[in-house]
Design a protein around this motif. Structure first.
Motif, PDB file in Angstrom:
ATOM      1  N   SER A 246     -28.891   5.595  25.577  1.00  0.00           N
ATOM      2  CA  SER A 246     -29.030   4.138  25.590  1.00  0.00           C
ATOM      3  C   SER A 246     -28.275   3.551  26.776  1.00  0.00           C
ATOM      4  CB  SER A 246     -28.502   3.552  24.285  1.00  0.00           C
ATOM      5  OG  SER A 246     -27.143   3.909  24.091  1.00  0.00           O
ATOM      6  N   VAL A 247     -28.633   2.321  27.099  1.00  0.00           N
ATOM      7  CA  VAL A 247     -28.004   1.576  28.186  1.00  0.00           C
ATOM      8  C   VAL A 247     -27.144   0.469  27.572  1.00  0.00           C
ATOM      9  CG1 VAL A 247     -28.399   0.224  30.282  1.00  0.00           C
ATOM     10  CG2 VAL A 247     -30.010   2.036  29.649  1.00  0.00           C
ATOM     11  N   HIS A 248     -25.957   0.286  28.122  1.00  0.00           N
ATOM     12  CA  HIS A 248     -25.060  -0.740  27.605  1.00  0.00           C
ATOM     13  C   HIS A 248     -24.325  -1.407  28.765  1.00  0.00           C
ATOM     14  CE1 HIS A 248     -21.576   1.917  28.360  1.00  0.00           C
ATOM     15  NE2 HIS A 248     -22.382   2.900  27.952  1.00  0.00           N
ATOM     16  N   GLU A 249     -23.644  -2.484  28.470  1.00  0.00           N
ATOM     17  CA  GLU A 249     -22.818  -3.118  29.495  1.00  0.00           C
ATOM     18  C   GLU A 249     -21.637  -2.204  29.805  1.00  0.00           C
ATOM     19  OE1 GLU A 249     -21.668  -6.994  28.308  1.00  0.00           O
ATOM     20  OE2 GLU A 249     -23.716  -7.797  28.324  1.00  0.00           O
ATOM     21  N   GLY A 250     -21.327  -2.075  31.067  1.00  0.00           N
ATOM     22  CA  GLY A 250     -20.245  -1.199  31.471  1.00  0.00           C
ATOM     23  C   GLY A 250     -20.588  -0.472  32.748  1.00  0.00           C
ATOM     24  N   THR A 251     -19.980   0.684  32.945  1.00  0.00           N
ATOM     25  CA  THR A 251     -20.228   1.480  34.149  1.00  0.00           C
ATOM     26  C   THR A 251     -20.236   2.958  33.777  1.00  0.00           C
ATOM     27  OG1 THR A 251     -17.857   1.608  34.650  1.00  0.00           O
ATOM     28  CG2 THR A 251     -19.105  -0.196  35.666  1.00  0.00           C
ATOM     29  N   GLY A 252     -20.859   3.744  34.629  1.00  0.00           N
ATOM     30  CA  GLY A 252     -20.804   5.189  34.494  1.00  0.00           C
ATOM     31  C   GLY A 252     -21.663   5.743  33.373  1.00  0.00           C
ATOM     32  N   VAL A 253     -21.571   7.073  33.210  1.00  0.00           N
ATOM     33  CA  VAL A 253     -22.362   7.792  32.215  1.00  0.00           C
ATOM     34  C   VAL A 253     -21.414   8.546  31.289  1.00  0.00           C
ATOM     35  CG1 VAL A 253     -24.155   9.527  31.834  1.00  0.00           C
ATOM     36  CG2 VAL A 253     -24.257   8.055  33.855  1.00  0.00           C
ATOM     37  N   THR A 254     -21.647   8.418  30.005  1.00  0.00           N
ATOM     38  CA  THR A 254     -20.844   9.117  29.004  1.00  0.00           C
ATOM     39  C   THR A 254     -21.751   9.970  28.126  1.00  0.00           C
ATOM     40  OG1 THR A 254     -20.992   7.176  27.557  1.00  0.00           O
ATOM     41  CG2 THR A 254     -19.010   7.387  28.923  1.00  0.00           C
ATOM     42  N   VAL A 255     -21.137  10.874  27.396  1.00  0.00           N
ATOM     43  CA  VAL A 255     -21.848  11.704  26.421  1.00  0.00           C
ATOM     44  C   VAL A 255     -21.197  11.451  25.070  1.00  0.00           C
ATOM     45  CG1 VAL A 255     -22.496  14.043  25.731  1.00  0.00           C
ATOM     46  CG2 VAL A 255     -22.391  13.437  28.164  1.00  0.00           C
ATOM     47  N   ASP A 256     -21.991  10.947  24.126  1.00  0.00           N
ATOM     48  CA  ASP A 256     -21.459  10.563  22.810  1.00  0.00           C
ATOM     49  C   ASP A 256     -20.273   9.616  22.963  1.00  0.00           C
ATOM     50  OD1 ASP A 256     -23.378  12.099  21.530  1.00  0.00           O
ATOM     51  OD2 ASP A 256     -22.103  13.878  21.464  1.00  0.00           O
ATOM     52  N   ARG A 257     -20.409   8.698  23.925  1.00  0.00           N
ATOM     53  CA  ARG A 257     -19.421   7.641  24.190  1.00  0.00           C
ATOM     54  C   ARG A 257     -18.091   8.163  24.728  1.00  0.00           C
ATOM     55  NH1 ARG A 257     -21.475   2.442  24.575  1.00  0.00           N
ATOM     56  NH2 ARG A 257     -23.186   2.221  23.083  1.00  0.00           N
ATOM     57  N   LYS A 258     -18.086   9.391  25.186  1.00  0.00           N
ATOM     58  CA  LYS A 258     -16.867   9.962  25.751  1.00  0.00           C
ATOM     59  C   LYS A 258     -17.147  10.477  27.162  1.00  0.00           C
ATOM     60  CE  LYS A 258     -15.172  11.538  21.238  1.00  0.00           C
ATOM     61  NZ  LYS A 258     -14.788  12.732  20.429  1.00  0.00           N
ATOM     62  N   PRO A 259     -16.149  10.463  28.049  1.00  0.00           N
ATOM     63  CA  PRO A 259     -16.349  11.030  29.392  1.00  0.00           C
ATOM     64  C   PRO A 259     -16.723  12.504  29.280  1.00  0.00           C
ATOM     65  CG  PRO A 259     -14.330   9.742  29.313  1.00  0.00           C
ATOM     66  CD  PRO A 259     -14.801   9.873  27.890  1.00  0.00           C
ATOM     67  N   TRP A 260     -17.642  12.925  30.129  1.00  0.00           N
ATOM     68  CA  TRP A 260     -18.071  14.331  30.154  1.00  0.00           C
ATOM     69  C   TRP A 260     -17.028  15.159  30.882  1.00  0.00           C
ATOM     70  CZ3 TRP A 260     -21.092  17.847  28.117  1.00  0.00           C
ATOM     71  CH2 TRP A 260     -21.429  18.999  28.830  1.00  0.00           C
ATOM     72  N   GLN A 261     -16.593  16.222  30.241  1.00  0.00           N
ATOM     73  CA  GLN A 261     -15.601  17.110  30.838  1.00  0.00           C
ATOM     74  C   GLN A 261     -16.314  18.244  31.569  1.00  0.00           C
ATOM     75  OE1 GLN A 261     -12.344  16.280  30.724  1.00  0.00           O
ATOM     76  NE2 GLN A 261     -13.030  14.476  29.575  1.00  0.00           N
ATOM     77  N   GLY A 262     -16.279  18.213  32.870  1.00  0.00           N
ATOM     78  CA  GLY A 262     -16.942  19.247  33.649  1.00  0.00           C
ATOM     79  C   GLY A 262     -17.799  18.642  34.736  1.00  0.00           C
ATOM     80  N   GLY A 263     -18.477  19.491  35.489  1.00  0.00           N
ATOM     81  CA  GLY A 263     -19.345  19.025  36.560  1.00  0.00           C
ATOM     82  C   GLY A 263     -20.536  18.268  36.017  1.00  0.00           C
ATOM     83  N   THR A 264     -21.055  17.365  36.824  1.00  0.00           N
ATOM     84  CA  THR A 264     -22.192  16.566  36.404  1.00  0.00           C
ATOM     85  C   THR A 264     -23.486  16.948  37.110  1.00  0.00           C
ATOM     86  OG1 THR A 264     -21.650  14.874  38.043  1.00  0.00           O
ATOM     87  CG2 THR A 264     -20.743  14.591  35.821  1.00  0.00           C
ATOM     88  N   GLY A 265     -23.390  17.781  38.168  1.00  0.00           N
ATOM     89  CA  GLY A 265     -24.610  18.165  38.866  1.00  0.00           C
ATOM     90  C   GLY A 265     -24.336  18.716  40.245  1.00  0.00           C
TER      91      GLY A 265
END
Length: 312
Positions: free
Chosen positions: A288-307
């Motif tokens: 989903s898209v929400h107000e804010g910035t960046g990309v999260t996974v289950d509302r938490k920062p992703w730990q590790g490389g993103t791509g």
């Protein structure tokens, strides 16, 4: 026969003979430039380059595989704009001792992948080079529609995915560890299965933004989040780990969600749609898209490389 023995014009003749015709051709290879129809009055264009040792290895992939991958990387970009691919221009830089048969097979792969969307190779250039390099420019037609940009996502939109992610990255890892199976994963790396028709379909469904997932879902959605000035959240449980991927991950000591969320080269299409839009089964909602910035996974920062990053 080597390319040096065939000569430039002999090689051109051999390649052109394998390219076929496309619906957009007004004038194909043979003159100083091709002429391509643009019924919409606008041309969508994208370019990409594959360098041996950086993007492909000849001991991992056949020449036809490399042709499919080179075409797919560009055709997917056109589809991600909501357009229909029409033509490709290919610049080929090759060592002079390369076998002519390899270049012919490459052309067959380029032509076969282009044919999946009714496009064709309309021209290009070639040169000798110590490093085998393939540069492709794709052209497309919007069919009267507005292009679907990265900058249109709105809070409240859903994030949906057409195609698969993680398969090519898993195949790459398998090959890099010296294995050739599971075939499902290795073949996904060699030849991506791109949902081309879903690009224009998404535009017709009212997609607010869209992107080709070439470098990793989280990284590419990060581009959408930045361009749209929004935050995006991805649900981990929206991704099913297939048995062969799970088994390979266990054997190689890899978290399969690293492949699924951060792996590139499958060329899935990720798009945002207004909430309430009925999506066909080719699209599955993953976030989903929400107000804010960046990309999260289950509302938490992703730990590790993103791509993937070419310079990292």
């Amino acid at each position: 026969m080597s390319i040096a023995e065939a000569g430039e014009f002999g090689l051109i003749a051999r390649i052109v003979a394998r390219l076929g015709d496309g619906r957009a051709d007004v004038l194909g290879p043979g003159d100083d430039a091709a002429v391509v129809a643009a019924p919409d009055g606008r041309a969508v264009a994208s370019t990409d380059v594959l360098v041996e040792g950086r993007h492909f290895r000849r001991d991992w992939s056949s020449a036809a595989d490399v042709g499919h991958r080179a075409a797919a990387a560009n055709l997917a970009d056109i589809a991600a704009m909501g357009a229909t691919p029409t033509g490709l221009l290919v610049a080929l830089c090759v060592p002079t001792d390369l076998d002519v048969a390899w270049a012919e097979e490459l052309a067959e792969g380029l032509a076969a992948e282009s044919a999946l969307v009714g496009a064709t190779v309309v021209g290009g250039d070639m040169s000798s080079s110590p490093t085998l390099t393939i540069a492709v420019t794709a052209l497309g037609d919007l069919g009267g529609r507005a292009p679907v940009l990265r900058s249109g996502a709105q809070p409240g939109d859903v994030v949906a995915l057409a195609g698969r992610t993680g398969y090519a990255a898993a195949g790459y890892t398998v090959l890099s560890r010296g294995f050739r199976t599971p075939k499902l994963l290795v073949e996904a790396y060699r030849r991506p299965a791109v949902p081309y028709v879903q690009g224009p379909a998404a535009a017709q469904l009212g997609a607010t933004s869209m992107i080709d997932v070439s470098d990793g879902l989280l990284q590419d959605l990060g581009h959408v989040a930045t361009a749209s000035v929004v935050g995006i959240d991805i649900r981990r449980d929206a991704f099913e780990v297939p048995d062969q991927m799970r088994d390979a991950a266990s054997a190689l000591g890899v978290d399969p969600y690293v492949w699924l969320l951060a792996g590139g080269d499958d060329h899935a299409l990720a798009a945002t749609f207004p909430a309430g839009v009925t999506l066909p089964p080719q699209w599955r909602v993953v976030g989903s898209v929400h107000e804010g910035t960046g990309v999260t996974v289950d509302r938490k920062p992703w730990q590790g490389g993103t791509g993937w990053d070419h310079f990292r």
